[in-house]
Structures are given as structure tokens and as C-alpha cells.
Design a protein around this motif. Structure first.
Motif, mmCIF file in Angstrom:
data_model
loop_
_atom_site.group_PDB
_atom_site.id
_atom_site.type_symbol
_atom_site.label_atom_id
_atom_site.label_comp_id
_atom_site.label_asym_id
_atom_site.label_seq_id
_atom_site.Cartn_x
_atom_site.Cartn_y
_atom_site.Cartn_z
ATOM 1 N N ALA A 196 -79.143 -3.728 -10.327
ATOM 2 C CA ALA A 196 -78.148 -4.170 -11.845
ATOM 3 C C ALA A 196 -79.233 -5.377 -12.100
ATOM 4 O O ALA A 196 -79.868 -7.065 -11.760
ATOM 5 C CB ALA A 196 -76.987 -5.072 -10.821
ATOM 6 N N ASP A 197 -78.500 -6.140 -13.681
ATOM 7 C CA ASP A 197 -79.206 -7.075 -14.517
ATOM 8 C C ASP A 197 -78.789 -8.754 -13.521
ATOM 9 O O ASP A 197 -78.937 -9.730 -13.119
ATOM 10 C CB ASP A 197 -78.670 -7.093 -15.966
ATOM 11 C CG ASP A 197 -79.317 -5.673 -16.412
ATOM 12 O OD1 ASP A 197 -78.537 -5.733 -17.629
ATOM 13 O OD2 ASP A 197 -80.000 -5.238 -16.206
ATOM 14 N N VAL A 198 -77.230 -8.227 -13.195
ATOM 15 C CA VAL A 198 -77.396 -9.682 -12.103
ATOM 16 C C VAL A 198 -76.569 -9.320 -10.839
ATOM 17 O O VAL A 198 -75.844 -8.977 -10.488
ATOM 18 C CB VAL A 198 -75.918 -10.330 -13.099
ATOM 19 C CG1 VAL A 198 -75.704 -11.875 -12.157
ATOM 20 C CG2 VAL A 198 -76.232 -10.654 -14.606
ATOM 21 N N TYR B 48 -62.043 -9.471 -4.719
ATOM 22 C CA TYR B 48 -63.090 -10.186 -4.861
ATOM 23 C C TYR B 48 -64.249 -9.753 -4.484
ATOM 24 O O TYR B 48 -64.328 -9.572 -3.191
ATOM 25 C CB TYR B 48 -62.780 -11.405 -4.404
ATOM 26 C CG TYR B 48 -63.455 -12.014 -5.011
ATOM 27 C CD1 TYR B 48 -64.443 -13.019 -3.560
ATOM 28 C CD2 TYR B 48 -64.303 -12.728 -6.215
ATOM 29 C CE1 TYR B 48 -65.469 -13.712 -4.247
ATOM 30 C CE2 TYR B 48 -64.811 -13.645 -6.193
ATOM 31 C CZ TYR B 48 -65.407 -15.012 -5.584
ATOM 32 O OH TYR B 48 -66.091 -15.142 -5.271
ATOM 33 N N PHE B 49 -65.939 -9.822 -4.046
ATOM 34 C CA PHE B 49 -67.025 -8.859 -4.188
ATOM 35 C C PHE B 49 -67.864 -10.220 -4.318
ATOM 36 O O PHE B 49 -67.776 -10.628 -5.164
ATOM 37 C CB PHE B 49 -67.397 -8.336 -4.838
ATOM 38 C CG PHE B 49 -66.795 -6.313 -4.853
ATOM 39 C CD1 PHE B 49 -65.506 -5.834 -6.317
ATOM 40 C CD2 PHE B 49 -67.158 -5.122 -4.394
ATOM 41 C CE1 PHE B 49 -64.792 -4.770 -5.790
ATOM 42 C CE2 PHE B 49 -66.872 -4.603 -4.448
ATOM 43 C CZ PHE B 49 -65.120 -3.843 -5.714
ATOM 44 N N VAL B 50 -68.580 -10.216 -3.219
ATOM 45 C CA VAL B 50 -69.629 -11.421 -3.133
ATOM 46 C C VAL B 50 -70.655 -10.061 -2.303
ATOM 47 O O VAL B 50 -70.548 -10.537 -1.555
ATOM 48 C CB VAL B 50 -69.319 -12.389 -2.029
ATOM 49 C CG1 VAL B 50 -70.876 -13.526 -2.571
ATOM 50 C CG2 VAL B 50 -68.164 -13.133 -3.162
ATOM 51 N N HIS B 51 -71.790 -9.930 -3.200
ATOM 52 C CA HIS B 51 -72.891 -8.413 -2.290
ATOM 53 C C HIS B 51 -73.771 -8.245 -3.331
ATOM 54 O O HIS B 51 -73.892 -8.300 -4.295
ATOM 55 C CB HIS B 51 -72.724 -7.588 -2.193
ATOM 56 C CG HIS B 51 -71.846 -6.638 -2.839
ATOM 57 N ND1 HIS B 51 -72.246 -5.001 -3.131
ATOM 58 C CD2 HIS B 51 -71.054 -6.493 -4.281
ATOM 59 C CE1 HIS B 51 -71.395 -4.394 -3.793
ATOM 60 N NE2 HIS B 51 -70.977 -5.242 -4.430
ATOM 61 N N THR C 206 -68.496 -0.174 -10.419
ATOM 62 C CA THR C 206 -70.002 0.024 -10.803
ATOM 63 C C THR C 206 -70.560 -1.184 -10.823
ATOM 64 O O THR C 206 -69.726 -1.855 -11.414
ATOM 65 C CB THR C 206 -69.390 1.126 -11.761
ATOM 66 O OG1 THR C 206 -69.024 2.282 -11.311
ATOM 67 C CG2 THR C 206 -70.665 0.760 -12.542
ATOM 68 N N HIS C 207 -71.317 -2.220 -10.541
ATOM 69 C CA HIS C 207 -71.989 -2.742 -11.008
ATOM 70 C C HIS C 207 -73.302 -2.710 -11.212
ATOM 71 O O HIS C 207 -73.944 -2.266 -10.431
ATOM 72 C CB HIS C 207 -71.990 -3.843 -9.898
ATOM 73 C CG HIS C 207 -72.218 -5.923 -10.088
ATOM 74 N ND1 HIS C 207 -72.107 -6.220 -11.251
ATOM 75 C CD2 HIS C 207 -73.549 -6.272 -10.134
ATOM 76 C CE1 HIS C 207 -72.220 -7.565 -11.561
ATOM 77 N NE2 HIS C 207 -73.324 -7.171 -10.887
ATOM 78 N N GLY C 208 -74.032 -1.961 -12.306
ATOM 79 C CA GLY C 208 -75.070 -1.939 -12.725
ATOM 80 C C GLY C 208 -75.264 -0.219 -12.521
ATOM 81 O O GLY C 208 -76.087 0.274 -13.126
#
Ligand code: GLN
Length: 213
Positions: free
Chosen positions: A116-118, A146-149, A174-176
Motif C-alpha cells: 500500500a502507499d501508506v 481499528y487497524f494497526v498493522h 482493503t488497504h492498498g
């Protein structure tokens, strides 16, 4: 009045055990933070948190015999929930910073870097849960968690062909790119996100788990 469900938050040195304890107590569970073998083996539900690197979490889990405890609980159909890295280590292996570490291999597949970009993926996101999910029962499909990975399982390859065996239910986000956000597989449930940090939706999700114990 149904019996109060007893949950152990497994303290193997790598997890936000206090916030998990608070969130579970808030939804009515009788919660204990411990690594005591007998209590972790015999309690109604075992929650395995996880914060940090895949390899460090696996080392810590093994030092506390958490690999043995999770395996024997599941062999007897006793509920286990993994959160964040506590979900990642349930897969076959993890690759972080070029280090490949064997996981508990409850599910085939590799946990690897999110493309992902970020990264990290840090914040609130929606998920795509199956219609018949018990974990997300009663929850708004637009609810956010809430996600942190920075790593995730990108594929799900465990296929169940025997109609008499309940197939795993996989939830995606979905993240990227698309990744596994949660799994319900018999007595083993897990989330990549942090239900204990996901407000009312997270509380409902933990309630859904507690009700199965
Ligand atoms: N919140 C976490 O500690 C996640 C750490 C994990 N190594 C990941 O980046 O996916």
C-alpha cells in the motif's frame, strides 16, 4: 441469568493485555490476565493478543507454551480468539523484514508486507464479512474497526470440501490491496483489527464471541 463466561487474556509478553481485559470486562466477561498453564487450558475462552514482530511474538508464545495451549484447546473444541499479531501467528508462516518464521499453522498461507502507499495501515476501516458470519452478527456492514498493522494474510487457501464440516468464514478488508481481516473457523476466531479499540462495534463483536463460550 446465564453464567458469567470466564476468559483468560494470555500474557506472553507481547500484547496489549490491559485494553483487552478492559474491553472484555465491559461486555460482561470474568477476565484474568495470566500465562498460567492450567488456567489458560481450562477457562471458557482464551484470547491471544499480539503486538510487535511476528518472530518475537512466536518466540514469546512458545516460551509461555502458548503454542501447546492453543493446539490442545482447539483439539478439544475449546474457543480461542487471536487479535492482530495473535491472528497472524495462526497462519503457516510470517515474513517480516526478510525474516521468515514458522507460525502455528492452523491455516495455510503466509503473512507478508501490505502493498500500500501508506503503511502501517493505521486507522478505521470497514470490512466485508460473509452474510452468515456469527462474529459480525448484528453489526452494520458500514461499521468501522481499528487497524494497526503493516503485514497481513493476502490469500485464503484452506478449502473444506466435506459438506459435513463447517467451512471457515473469512472476512476481508482493503488497504492498498485486499487482505484477511477476520476468520471464524470452528472454535478458532481471529481478527487482524483490534476489537478492544473499535468502540461499540468492537464491543458487539466481543459480545458475539463471548456468547459462543
Ligand atoms: N499492531 C501490531 O503490533 C502489528 C505488528 C505486525 N508486525 C504488523 O505490522 O502487522
Amino acid at each position: 441469568m446465564t453464567d458469567t463466561k470466564k476468559v483468560v487474556v494470555f500474557d506472553y509478553g507481547f500484547g496489549n493485555v490491559r485494553s483487552a481485559e478492559r474491553a472484555l470486562a465491559r461486555v460482561g466477561a470474568d477476565v484474568e490476565i495470566t500465562r498460567d498453564f492450567d488456567r489458560a487450558m481450562n477457562v471458557d475462552g482464551l484470547l491471544v493478543p499480539g503486538v510487535g514482530a511476528f518472530s518475537a511474538c512466536m518466540d514469546g508464545l512458545k516460551r509461555a507454551r502458548g503454542d501447546w495451549i492453543v493446539g490442545r484447546r482447539l483439539a478439544g473444541g475449546r474457543p480461542v480468539m487471536g487479535i492482530c499479531v495473535g491472528m497472524q501467528i495462526l497462519f503457516e508462516r510470517g515474513i517480516e523484514h526478510g525474516v521468515e518464521t514458522e507460525g502455528l499453522d492452523e491455516w495455510p498461507g503466509t503473512v507478508g508486507p501490505l502493498k500500500a502507499d501508506v503503511v502501517p495501515h493505521m486507522g478505521w476501516n470497514t470490512v466485508d464479512a460473509p452474510e452468515d458470519s456469527r462474529l459480525f452478527a448484528g453489526l452494520d456492514p458500514e461499521a468501522r474497526y481499528y487497524f494497526v498493522h503493516s503485514y497481513a494474510a493476502h490469500d485464503w487457501t484452506l478449502e473444506v470440501t466435506n459438506a459435513k464440516i463447517r467451512a471457515p468464514k473469512v472476512t476481508w478488508s482493503t488497504h492498498g490491496e485486499r487482505f484477511v481481516a477476520a476468520v471464524e473457523n470452528g472454535a478458532l476466531w481471529a481478527t487482524q483489527f483490534h476489537p478492544e479499540k473499535s468502540g461499540d462495534a468492537g464491543a458487539q463483536l466481543l459480545t458475539n464471541w463471548i456468547e459462543t463460550l
